[in-house]
Design a protein around this motif. Structure first.
Motif, mmCIF file in Angstrom:
data_model
loop_
_atom_site.group_PDB
_atom_site.id
_atom_site.type_symbol
_atom_site.label_atom_id
_atom_site.label_comp_id
_atom_site.label_asym_id
_atom_site.label_seq_id
_atom_site.Cartn_x
_atom_site.Cartn_y
_atom_site.Cartn_z
ATOM 1 N N ILE A 53 -1.932 -0.815 -7.082
ATOM 2 C CA ILE A 53 -0.945 -1.759 -6.556
ATOM 3 C C ILE A 53 -1.174 -3.194 -7.031
ATOM 4 O O ILE A 53 -0.448 -4.096 -6.611
ATOM 5 C CB ILE A 53 -0.915 -1.732 -5.007
ATOM 6 C CG1 ILE A 53 -2.296 -2.094 -4.434
ATOM 7 C CG2 ILE A 53 -0.463 -0.375 -4.503
ATOM 8 C CD1 ILE A 53 -2.295 -2.181 -2.921
ATOM 9 N N ARG A 80 1.945 -4.864 -8.524
ATOM 10 C CA ARG A 80 3.175 -4.889 -7.730
ATOM 11 C C ARG A 80 3.374 -6.241 -7.048
ATOM 12 O O ARG A 80 2.401 -6.862 -6.589
ATOM 13 C CB ARG A 80 3.144 -3.822 -6.634
ATOM 14 C CG ARG A 80 3.247 -2.409 -7.128
ATOM 15 C CD ARG A 80 3.473 -1.490 -5.936
ATOM 16 N NE ARG A 80 3.000 -0.151 -6.204
ATOM 17 C CZ ARG A 80 2.915 0.808 -5.290
ATOM 18 N NH1 ARG A 80 3.283 0.541 -4.052
ATOM 19 N NH2 ARG A 80 2.476 2.001 -5.613
ATOM 20 N N LYS A 102 6.912 -5.752 -2.245
ATOM 21 C CA LYS A 102 7.153 -4.326 -2.405
ATOM 22 C C LYS A 102 6.023 -3.453 -1.861
ATOM 23 O O LYS A 102 6.036 -2.232 -2.024
ATOM 24 C CB LYS A 102 7.386 -3.992 -3.887
ATOM 25 C CG LYS A 102 8.685 -4.553 -4.429
ATOM 26 C CD LYS A 102 9.010 -4.005 -5.804
ATOM 27 C CE LYS A 102 10.372 -4.494 -6.288
ATOM 28 N NZ LYS A 102 10.715 -3.944 -7.619
#
Length: 358
Positions: free
Chosen positions: A149, A152, A156
């Protein structure tokens, strides 16, 4: 020197008094009335280095106001604070390099850019060297499972993912003290467990001092060796979890399933002379409350098990959440939830003004 030293700390707010009706509203336009509200009332405590301490209380008790003073966001009305030897609101630049802060309902990450970019910005804010940053980031990414992640945008991420990133962000500069304000709020049990395990490991490995405010008392039981309980801006308990249970705990509940129907009279007869409270659940099931430190549980069971045929026994110790609930229900304070709410509103306003001038 303790990690946190608080002496007679107090925080007062001015809260506007709104007058009723159209006439009152017009008067408020030209001449406002205020009253003084004390959110934190002359509290004192010390937290030694390496301790994990829980700071608990009902809404409006003064928990978040205390944390904001300890982190330099709010200036106390009176009293003294030393955190890592610094006065937080006076020595901001030196002070912040030694602390990490996670507010469960606020983010220190930039909403529209990738997580790793937020980390790199924080690296510059805290002036972390390239080598230290890489070592620290690699460890945090691995321990908090952030590999997938990092690229990201924060907007989100799920709540659980964002909270893991918030923890990593607060620890990038390897602070000696970590302030956590509701860090597991809204998280599912799996993510909560992961965060608790991570915090324990950080404390054991680096000796990180942690001050934790939470409404989830399972966090307290899992993490804290000590509890400070606040009510209406005052400390009503400061000590260990076991001492808390011994002082206010009712004891243990024992649930018994019998092979044959049973009556309360028979159970009272078998335990005559012992301080117990029996209750029938149905004709074959009963529970008994055995008071803390006044009756030996083995003596109660030996009298019953030796005479009656029992299918199953379950012993339940009343947990911290039940104890704290009973303390507040017992009327140990005269706190006003409206006062607390007003203080929090004013706290938010003053916090913004303080940050604007920092």
């Amino acid at each position: 020197m303790p990690a946190i030293d608080v002496q007679l700390l107090r925080k007062d707010f001015k809260v506007q008094q709104n007058r009723g009706g159209l006439k009152g509203a017009l008067q408020d336009l030209f001449q406002r009335q205020y009253k003084e509200v004390a959110a934190v009332k002359d509290i004192s405590f010390q937290i030694p280095k390496g301790e994990i301490c829980g700071y608990i209380g009902e809404n409006g008790a003064g928990k978040s106001t205390t944390i904001k003073m300890l982190t330099g966001i709010l200036v106390p009305t009176s009293g003294e604070i030393r955190v890592n030897g610094f006065v937080p609101y006076k020595e901001r630049e030196k002070f912040v390099s030694g602390i990490g802060v996670v507010f469960g309902q606020r983010s220190q990450l930039w909403w529209d850019i990738g997580v790793i970019e937020s980390f790199q910005l924080l690296k510059k804010v805290y002036r972390v060297s390239d080598q230290d940053f890489k070592v620290r980031l690699d460890e945090l990414v691995q321990r908090l499972q952030l590999e997938d992640i990092l690229s990201r945008p924060v907007r989100k991420l799920s709540l659980g993912q964002r909270m893991r990133c918030e923890l990593a962000a607060s620890l990038l500069h390897n602070p000696s003290i970590l302030f956590l304000d509701e860090p597991t709020i809204g998280l599912d049990i799996v993510v909560k467990t992961e965060i608790r395990e991570f915090l324990i490991s950080m404390n054991q490995r680096y000796g990180t001092t942690i001050l934790l405010t939470t409404h989830d008392l399972q966090d307290i039981e899992a993490l804290c060796s000590r509890v400070i309980m606040l009510d209406d801006g005052r400390i009503i308990y400061d000590g260990g979890l076991e001492e808390l249970k011994a002082k206010w705990g009712k004891g243990k509940e024992v649930f018994l399933d019998f092979d044959n129907p049973i009556t309360l009279a028979r159970l009272h007869e078998l335990t005559a002379g012992l301080e117990t409270a029996w209750e029938l659940i149905d004709e074959r099931r009963a529970k008994v409350l055995i008071p803390q430190d006044r009756v030996n549980i083995s003596e109660v069971l030996s009298r019953v098990v030796g005479v009656l045929s029992i299918r199953d026994i379950k012993i339940v110790e009343i947990n911290t959440e039940d104890i704290v609930r009973e303390i507040y229900k017992s009327g140990s304070s005269n706190s006003s939830s409206n006062t607390g709410d007003n203080a929090d509103i004013t706290s938010e306003k003053e916090e913004k003004e303080t940050i604007g001038h920092a």
